[in-house]
Design a protein around this motif. Structure first.
Motif, PDB file in Angstrom:
ATOM      1  N   LEU A 119       0.827  -1.193   0.000  1.00  0.00           N
ATOM      2  CA  LEU A 119       0.000   0.000   0.000  1.00  0.00           C
ATOM      3  C   LEU A 119       0.869   1.253   0.000  1.00  0.00           C
ATOM      4  N   ILE A 120       0.348   2.301  -0.601  1.00  0.00           N
ATOM      5  CA  ILE A 120       1.052   3.582  -0.660  1.00  0.00           C
ATOM      6  C   ILE A 120       1.065   4.223   0.726  1.00  0.00           C
ATOM      7  N   ASN A 121       2.148   4.886   1.065  1.00  0.00           N
ATOM      8  CA  ASN A 121       2.236   5.635   2.323  1.00  0.00           C
ATOM      9  C   ASN A 121       2.018   7.110   2.039  1.00  0.00           C
ATOM     10  N   ILE A 122       0.954   7.711   2.585  1.00  0.00           N
ATOM     11  CA  ILE A 122       0.753   9.127   2.286  1.00  0.00           C
ATOM     12  C   ILE A 122       1.782  10.000   2.996  1.00  0.00           C
ATOM     13  N   SER A 123       2.482   9.448   4.006  1.00  0.00           N
ATOM     14  CA  SER A 123       3.573  10.224   4.598  1.00  0.00           C
ATOM     15  C   SER A 123       4.704  10.404   3.601  1.00  0.00           C
ATOM     16  N   ASP A 124       4.787   9.526   2.596  1.00  0.00           N
ATOM     17  CA  ASP A 124       5.778   9.724   1.540  1.00  0.00           C
ATOM     18  C   ASP A 124       5.474  10.987   0.740  1.00  0.00           C
ATOM     19  N   TYR A 125       4.240  11.456   0.837  1.00  0.00           N
ATOM     20  CA  TYR A 125       3.841  12.670   0.133  1.00  0.00           C
ATOM     21  C   TYR A 125       3.750  13.855   1.082  1.00  0.00           C
ATOM     22  N   GLY A 126       4.190  13.652   2.336  1.00  0.00           N
ATOM     23  CA  GLY A 126       4.278  14.754   3.274  1.00  0.00           C
ATOM     24  C   GLY A 126       3.026  15.044   4.062  1.00  0.00           C
ATOM     25  N   PHE A 127       2.181  14.030   4.299  1.00  0.00           N
ATOM     26  CA  PHE A 127       0.947  14.229   5.046  1.00  0.00           C
ATOM     27  C   PHE A 127       0.883  13.309   6.256  1.00  0.00           C
ATOM     28  N   SER A 128      -0.061  13.630   7.160  1.00  0.00           N
ATOM     29  CA  SER A 128      -0.327  12.777   8.303  1.00  0.00           C
ATOM     30  C   SER A 128      -1.808  12.844   8.640  1.00  0.00           C
ATOM     31  N   SER A 129      -2.224  12.067   9.636  1.00  0.00           N
ATOM     32  CA  SER A 129      -3.626  12.060  10.033  1.00  0.00           C
ATOM     33  C   SER A 129      -4.040  13.352  10.717  1.00  0.00           C
ATOM     34  N   LEU A 130      -3.103  14.238  11.032  1.00  0.00           N
ATOM     35  CA  LEU A 130      -3.441  15.540  11.594  1.00  0.00           C
ATOM     36  C   LEU A 130      -3.908  16.509  10.524  1.00  0.00           C
ATOM     37  N   ASP A 131      -3.726  16.146   9.253  1.00  0.00           N
ATOM     38  CA  ASP A 131      -4.057  17.049   8.165  1.00  0.00           C
ATOM     39  C   ASP A 131      -5.507  16.880   7.721  1.00  0.00           C
ATOM     40  N   ASP A 132      -6.039  17.940   7.116  1.00  0.00           N
ATOM     41  CA  ASP A 132      -7.408  17.946   6.616  1.00  0.00           C
ATOM     42  C   ASP A 132      -7.542  16.880   5.524  1.00  0.00           C
ATOM     43  N   PRO A 133      -8.405  15.877   5.743  1.00  0.00           N
ATOM     44  CA  PRO A 133      -8.491  14.775   4.776  1.00  0.00           C
ATOM     45  C   PRO A 133      -8.935  15.217   3.385  1.00  0.00           C
ATOM     46  N   GLU A 134      -9.751  16.269   3.308  1.00  0.00           N
ATOM     47  CA  GLU A 134     -10.173  16.737   1.989  1.00  0.00           C
ATOM     48  C   GLU A 134      -9.008  17.326   1.207  1.00  0.00           C
ATOM     49  N   LEU A 135      -8.136  18.062   1.918  1.00  0.00           N
ATOM     50  CA  LEU A 135      -6.966  18.627   1.245  1.00  0.00           C
ATOM     51  C   LEU A 135      -5.979  17.531   0.855  1.00  0.00           C
ATOM     52  N   VAL A 136      -5.816  16.534   1.723  1.00  0.00           N
ATOM     53  CA  VAL A 136      -4.944  15.406   1.392  1.00  0.00           C
ATOM     54  C   VAL A 136      -5.484  14.669   0.170  1.00  0.00           C
ATOM     55  N   ALA A 137      -6.770  14.375   0.191  1.00  0.00           N
ATOM     56  CA  ALA A 137      -7.379  13.651  -0.925  1.00  0.00           C
ATOM     57  C   ALA A 137      -7.262  14.440  -2.223  1.00  0.00           C
ATOM     58  N   GLN A 138      -7.430  15.758  -2.123  1.00  0.00           N
ATOM     59  CA  GLN A 138      -7.326  16.597  -3.317  1.00  0.00           C
ATOM     60  C   GLN A 138      -5.939  16.519  -3.932  1.00  0.00           C
ATOM     61  N   GLU A 139      -4.914  16.603  -3.089  1.00  0.00           N
ATOM     62  CA  GLU A 139      -3.555  16.566  -3.632  1.00  0.00           C
ATOM     63  C   GLU A 139      -3.194  15.186  -4.167  1.00  0.00           C
ATOM     64  N   LEU A 140      -3.695  14.127  -3.513  1.00  0.00           N
ATOM     65  CA  LEU A 140      -3.385  12.775  -3.961  1.00  0.00           C
ATOM     66  C   LEU A 140      -4.338  12.286  -5.037  1.00  0.00           C
ATOM     67  N   ASP A 141      -5.337  13.092  -5.350  1.00  0.00           N
ATOM     68  CA  ASP A 141      -6.325  12.746  -6.373  1.00  0.00           C
ATOM     69  C   ASP A 141      -7.038  11.439  -6.038  1.00  0.00           C
ATOM     70  N   VAL A 142      -7.545  11.362  -4.799  1.00  0.00           N
ATOM     71  CA  VAL A 142      -8.312  10.199  -4.365  1.00  0.00           C
ATOM     72  C   VAL A 142      -9.619  10.670  -3.744  1.00  0.00           C
TER      73      VAL A 142
ATOM     74  N   PRO B   8     -12.099  11.370  -0.878  1.00  0.00           N
ATOM     75  CA  PRO B   8     -11.950  11.575   0.574  1.00  0.00           C
ATOM     76  C   PRO B   8     -12.547  10.449   1.400  1.00  0.00           C
ATOM     77  N   LEU B   9     -13.597   9.808   0.900  1.00  0.00           N
ATOM     78  CA  LEU B   9     -14.198   8.700   1.640  1.00  0.00           C
ATOM     79  C   LEU B   9     -13.227   7.530   1.770  1.00  0.00           C
ATOM     80  N   ASP B  10     -12.373   7.369   0.770  1.00  0.00           N
ATOM     81  CA  ASP B  10     -11.370   6.303   0.846  1.00  0.00           C
ATOM     82  C   ASP B  10     -10.430   6.542   2.018  1.00  0.00           C
ATOM     83  N   LEU B  11     -10.026   7.803   2.215  1.00  0.00           N
ATOM     84  CA  LEU B  11      -9.116   8.109   3.306  1.00  0.00           C
ATOM     85  C   LEU B  11      -9.775   7.867   4.662  1.00  0.00           C
ATOM     86  N   GLN B  12     -11.083   8.121   4.742  1.00  0.00           N
ATOM     87  CA  GLN B  12     -11.784   7.887   5.995  1.00  0.00           C
ATOM     88  C   GLN B  12     -11.867   6.398   6.321  1.00  0.00           C
ATOM     89  N   GLU B  13     -11.812   5.579   5.289  1.00  0.00           N
ATOM     90  CA  GLU B  13     -11.913   4.141   5.497  1.00  0.00           C
ATOM     91  C   GLU B  13     -10.566   3.472   5.765  1.00  0.00           C
TER      92      GLU B  13
END
Length: 386
Positions: free
Chosen positions: A187-210, A212-217
């Protein structure tokens, strides 16, 4: 605390370190350490893949360590810390001239994670089974099992003698079942892209092009993978919600052995290397910058490519800014994606590394006095490449 979130088809998982509440201790006694010996390979990672312009390290790059030699010339740590580094087996991936800053960052960021250093221990309050050690690895996210497996391999009889036969056999059976399960390492590590669970999931999802519901799961998906280990902890370690005294004592006694402390240091080498890589990327060489970037990796997973681009756009018109001013601006940019409820915690931790004084979680710090360091010191040629 180490979290790793896994999701299915299109997107990401995260391997990151998230801060918990600390308590402050007086750091006044310089400690020395034993001669180094290698424990295991440790991958080095930066916030984006390596290229000739940034010099950053790819997430999947694994250094190939060679057996260390001890010529007796290393005098030991020259900083002040209450963490016990005696008996630590340092790997060749952290040469002597990098160990002082590494030790200080372990103490500082580890202090944010919990009050008891190497022997931090938390119960199942967060559904993770048990969290243990300086950086609070846990069963629920699958970050504690690998260290226990390494400990069993490295010091089986020591672990057995501390736990006792019955508890050792019970823990071993859990570890064997966990290690036999399908790995989530693909599985991909989003920390490799400079994010963590402290970050806004919508902004993370936007940058990773995924989605947001996937990140919540993701947390649910990973916890399901590790649920059997969590169930084992709930069934064995606790009476109600409280630790059984024999298990609490056994886990704490294991955590402070030289072998387990060495494994904790060894596991943190990836964070150390990422901090060095970020220093090179952002052209910042002072001790304060190392502490800043180390805690960025511990608490925030790194700095995304989009935020990095915003910083370098700012730098075009502020090229003469001091290193302290540049760190402060980088922090301001990094805070723009942090969830509102975590902004002040992130800010207070990072401003402490920048200015050297401040209060975090109610504890007052003066880093130069606490650790016997100079925050303005330019770190050596292993950092600057000079």
């Amino acid at each position: 605390m180490v979290y790793r979130f896994g999701i299915g088809l299109s997107a990401a998982a995260v391997s990151l370190l998230v801060g918990c509440s600390p308590m402050k201790s007086n750091r006044t006694v310089p400690l020395s350490s034993s001669s180094p010996s290698i424990l295991e390979e440790v991958p080095a990672s930066g916030d984006t893949p390596q290229n000739s312009e940034t010099g950053e390290l790819p997430p999947d790059q694994v250094d190939q360590p060679s057996p260390p030699t001890d010529d007796g010339s290393w005098p030991g740590l020259k900083v002040c810390t209450n963490l016990d580094f005696s008996g630590i087996s340092w790997s060749t991936q952290v040469p002597p001239d990098e160990r002082d800053q590494f030790a200080v960052s372990l103490d500082l960021s580890g202090g944010f994670e919990g009050p008891n250093g190497w022997s931090n221990l938390s119960n199942n309050f967060d559904g993770q089974g048990v969290s243990m050690g300086l950086l609070n690895q846990n069963l629920g996210q699958g970050s504690l099992q690998p260290i226990w497996l390494d400990m069993r391999s490295l010091a089986r009889e020591r672990m057995r003698s501390v736990f006792g036969d019955s508890k050792f056999n019970s823990a071993s059976a859990m570890l064997d079942k966990w290690s036999a399960k399908t790995s989530t390492s693909s599985l991909i590590n989003i920390s490799d892209y400079g994010f963590s669970s402290l970050d806004d999931p919508e902004l993370v999802a936007q940058e990773l092009d995924v989605d947001p519901l996937d990140l919540q799961e993701t947390e649910i998906a990973l916890l399901a993978h590790n649920q059997e280990s969590v169930n084992w902890a709930v069934a064995n370690l606790y009476s109600g919600s409280k630790f059984k005294s024999d298990w609490s004592k056994g886990l704490k006694d294991v955590s402070i052995t030289p072998e387990y402390r060495s494994l904790q240091v060894n596991r943190a080498e990836k964070i150390h290397k990422s901090a060095l890589s970020l220093m090179k990327t952002y052209g910042m060489w002072q001790f304060r910058s190392y502490l800043f970037f180390f805690d960025i990796m511990v608490q925030n997973g790194g700095i995304s490519s989009t935020l990095k681009a915003k910083y370098f756009d700012w730098l075009k018109t502020h090229s003469s800014a001091s290193e302290t001013a540049r760190l402060t601006q980088l922090l301001a940019i990094r805070l723009t994606v942090v969830r509102k409820q975590y902004v002040e915690d992130v800010r207070s931790r990072k401003m402490l590394t920048i200015t050297g004084t401040g209060t975090v979680h109610g504890a007052k710090y003066n880093l130069e006095k606490d650790y016997c360091i100079d925050l303005s010191k330019v770190l050596g040629p292993q950092i600057t490449g000079t």
